[in-house]
Design a protein around this motif. Structure first.
Motif, PDB file in Angstrom:
ATOM      1  N   SER A 299       3.989  -6.461  -5.773  1.00 59.19           N
ATOM      2  CA  SER A 299       4.439  -5.075  -5.580  1.00 59.19           C
ATOM      3  C   SER A 299       4.858  -4.409  -6.883  1.00 59.19           C
ATOM      4  O   SER A 299       4.926  -3.181  -6.964  1.00 59.19           O
ATOM      5  CB  SER A 299       5.607  -5.029  -4.590  1.00 59.19           C
ATOM      6  OG  SER A 299       6.764  -5.624  -5.159  1.00 59.19           O
ATOM      7  N   ASN A 308       2.210  -0.554  -8.960  1.00 55.25           N
ATOM      8  CA  ASN A 308       2.136  -0.456  -7.492  1.00 55.25           C
ATOM      9  C   ASN A 308       3.493  -0.806  -6.903  1.00 55.25           C
ATOM     10  O   ASN A 308       3.916  -1.956  -6.955  1.00 55.25           O
ATOM     11  CB  ASN A 308       1.059  -1.420  -6.981  1.00 55.25           C
ATOM     12  CG  ASN A 308       1.058  -1.513  -5.468  1.00 55.25           C
ATOM     13  OD1 ASN A 308       1.363  -0.544  -4.784  1.00 55.25           O
ATOM     14  ND2 ASN A 308       0.730  -2.683  -4.951  1.00 55.25           N
ATOM     15  N   GLN A 309       4.186   0.153  -6.358  1.00 52.73           N
ATOM     16  CA  GLN A 309       5.508  -0.073  -5.786  1.00 52.73           C
ATOM     17  C   GLN A 309       5.472  -0.057  -4.252  1.00 52.73           C
ATOM     18  O   GLN A 309       6.505  -0.076  -3.610  1.00 52.73           O
ATOM     19  CB  GLN A 309       6.477   1.011  -6.283  1.00 52.73           C
ATOM     20  CG  GLN A 309       6.668   1.022  -7.793  1.00 52.73           C
ATOM     21  CD  GLN A 309       7.437  -0.184  -8.308  1.00 52.73           C
ATOM     22  OE1 GLN A 309       8.060  -0.896  -7.527  1.00 52.73           O
ATOM     23  NE2 GLN A 309       7.383  -0.417  -9.598  1.00 52.73           N
ATOM     24  N   THR A 310       4.287  -0.035  -3.689  1.00 53.90           N
ATOM     25  CA  THR A 310       4.147   0.065  -2.244  1.00 53.90           C
ATOM     26  C   THR A 310       4.017  -1.313  -1.618  1.00 53.90           C
ATOM     27  O   THR A 310       3.279  -2.166  -2.113  1.00 53.90           O
ATOM     28  CB  THR A 310       2.903   0.910  -1.883  1.00 53.90           C
ATOM     29  OG1 THR A 310       3.007   2.167  -2.538  1.00 53.90           O
ATOM     30  CG2 THR A 310       2.806   1.108  -0.378  1.00 53.90           C
ATOM     31  N   ARG A 312       2.690  -4.191   0.621  1.00 48.79           N
ATOM     32  CA  ARG A 312       1.366  -4.499   1.156  1.00 48.79           C
ATOM     33  C   ARG A 312       1.495  -5.650   2.148  1.00 48.79           C
ATOM     34  O   ARG A 312       2.163  -6.650   1.859  1.00 48.79           O
ATOM     35  CB  ARG A 312       0.408  -4.893   0.021  1.00 48.79           C
ATOM     36  CG  ARG A 312       0.191  -3.795  -1.005  1.00 48.79           C
ATOM     37  CD  ARG A 312      -0.449  -4.326  -2.269  1.00 48.79           C
ATOM     38  NE  ARG A 312      -1.803  -4.807  -2.025  1.00 48.79           N
ATOM     39  CZ  ARG A 312      -2.522  -5.464  -2.949  1.00 48.79           C
ATOM     40  NH1 ARG A 312      -1.991  -5.707  -4.139  1.00 48.79           N
ATOM     41  NH2 ARG A 312      -3.738  -5.862  -2.670  1.00 48.79           N
TER      42      ARG A 312
END
Length: 491
Positions: A299, A308-310, A312
């Motif tokens: 993340s 990417n801080q979302t 998954r």
């Protein structure tokens, strides 16, 4: 490290396989697996009373080769060749055996492991089919040329100090970890017998030869070599699309107990049903921590040039030995890929707590046991095994159908070699100091987690493979470093 090859031979069974056993048809379960190889390297210390290392190595190698030849009479399909996905031709083509040496002392190699240790082990020590092909292309011997396609490749290495290593690359299509352990037990016990027969004092040994049960791999048929395959592998593993790195982490017994206490405490404070938590194993808690930290690393790593801080969703594929889960249990001497891949999924960020992940592992094991009990009473254990595997295959297909509806899912593959007796592989000159599973950087499977025993009882060594970005974040994770040591000395 410079490795010099001393010799290459093709070891054949000491007794020819009878003609009526020449064609071996794989079971439905085994036909589905691709023929990739498992690599293991066993490191043995030098014998303190020996000064002539070269002569001692030659003696050991001769014992290994003679006992291997005898062992292959019991494992005759291993000395054959795959004709296709369905058939093994058991024509005693044999297996490749390489002798090699290096001036590097074993202590130098293991005392200060470099960050690319696993890759270097694979590059220098693990035998490959390219080793056989090079000899064949050079036109040196006909015998070497037929070793291409060998289901087992072995390399016996002498280190400068007199220490040795046995490195094996073995087909995963018809073997799992338990099968490899049984094969090594058979080989090592045969080695003791060969050594005893050479003893001038006529000493004997009480070591019993471990005989395998090959019936679960498949059955002998009368079909000729024109048989064609009607089954295609349905299981495959994608190689990394980016540069991957493999690193090792050590969990001491005391740190594992601290981690287990932390997880159990969290379970007891939660409002969820925690009926399984008192059965948490060291493997469960370590895998839970590795999985959590891997997801945290994913993340925070870059994706398409951006951080990417979302969150998954993630799937953990966990291989599990089915033998003890059939009722009555199958003996470990049953040879074949008698394991099943179970899928665990994290769909919400709120499920990333350690105790949540640990309970997923325990619940999955409980489910496997329940399925085994469901088929209790089958008088034919082979029929029972096939029924269980069919049940799990149907579950897997349904899981994958649902998974296809989701996007951007992180996959992890986990295998545990703990409690496997790999560190008991004694050929007459002591038990190994260390056993390692390795791959080279060009053929690394992305997002893999492998757990192994160490000489420290109760400890766990973990080999993880991630992309460069993920590994940079993973190895600096503060929660991970509370419990794990990064790449410590091996001896």
């Amino acid at each position: 490290m410079k490795i010099d090859t001393i010799s290459k031979k093709c070891i054949k069974p000491s007794s020819a396989t009878p003609h009526h056993l020449q064609y071996f048809k794989l079971s439905d379960h085994h036909r589905r697996f691709p023929d990739h190889h498992t690599n293991l390297t066993f490191f043995y210390p030098a014998e303190s009373i020996i000064t002539d290392h070269a002569s001692n190595f030659a003696l050991k190698s001769n014992l290994l080769q003679q006992s291997l030849s005898q062992t292959l009479t019991l494992y005759y399909p291993f000395a054959g060749r795959f004709q296709n996905e369905d058939i093994i031709i058991c024509n005693d083509d044999g297996i490749l055996f390489i002798e090699a040496r290096t001036d590097t002392p074993l202590s130098d190699f293991l005392n200060q492991p470099d960050p690319n240790l696993m890759c270097n082990i694979h590059k220098h020590l693990v035998p490959t089919h390219a080793d056989a092909k090079a000899e064949a292309d050079a036109g040196k011997t006909v015998e070497i040329s037929i070793s291409n396609g060998s289901m087992i490749l072995l390399k016996f290495i002498l280190f400068g100090c007199g220490g040795t290593a046995i490195s094996v690359s073995i087909s995963h299509k018809i073997t799992d970890l338990a099968s490899i352990v049984t094969f090594f037990r058979s080989w090592s016990s045969s080695c003791f017998h060969v050594r005893s027969s050479h003893n001038t004092n006529g000493l004997s040994t009480d070591v019993q030869i471990v005989e395998p049960d090959l019936n679960f791999i498949g059955q002998t048929i009368t079909a000729g070599p024109d048989s064609t395959s009607s089954a295609k592998p349905v299981l495959s593993y994608a190689l990394s699309g980016t540069k991957s790195i493999a690193k090792r982490f050590f969990f001491s017994p005391s740190k594992i107990e601290q981690l287990k206490t932390k997880i159990i405490s969290a379970i007891e404070k939660s409002e969820q049903d925690h009926q399984h938590h008192y059965r948490l194993s060291r493997v469960d808690v370590v895998v839970a921590l590795i999985w959590k930290c891997a997801l945290a690393a994913a993340s925070t790593s870059k994706k398409d040039g951006h951080h990417n801080q979302t969150f998954r969703p993630s799937v953990l594929l966990y291989a599990m030995n089915i033998r003890p889960r059939i009722i009555p249990p199958l003996p470990e001497t049953c040879i074949g890929y008698l394991a099943c891949q179970f899928y665990m999924m994290v769909e919400k960020e709120s499920d990333l707590e350690l105790h949540e992940l640990a309970n997923k592992l325990v619940a999955t094991k409980a489910h496997a046991k329940e399925v085994g009990e469901k088929f209790q009473g089958d008088h034919d254990q082979q029929v029972g095994f096939e029924a269980i595997m069919k049940y799990f295959e149907e579950e897997r297909i349904e899981f994958m159908k649902n998974l296809l509806k989701k996007k951007d899912v992180l996959f992890y593959i986990c295998s545990s070699f703990c409690r496997s007796s790999l560190l008991e592989a004694d050929f007459g000159w002591g038990k190994p100091l260390w056993v390692i599973n390795s791959s080279d950087n060009e053929n690394l499977l992305i997002n893999t987690i492998v757990l192994l025993d160490t000489k420290v009882i109760g400890a766990v060594e973990v080999l993880v493979t991630f992309g460069e970005e993920e590994m940079s974040a993973f190895e600096c994770n503060e929660e991970l470093l509370q419990f794990a040591t990064v790449n410590p000395n091996i001896i």
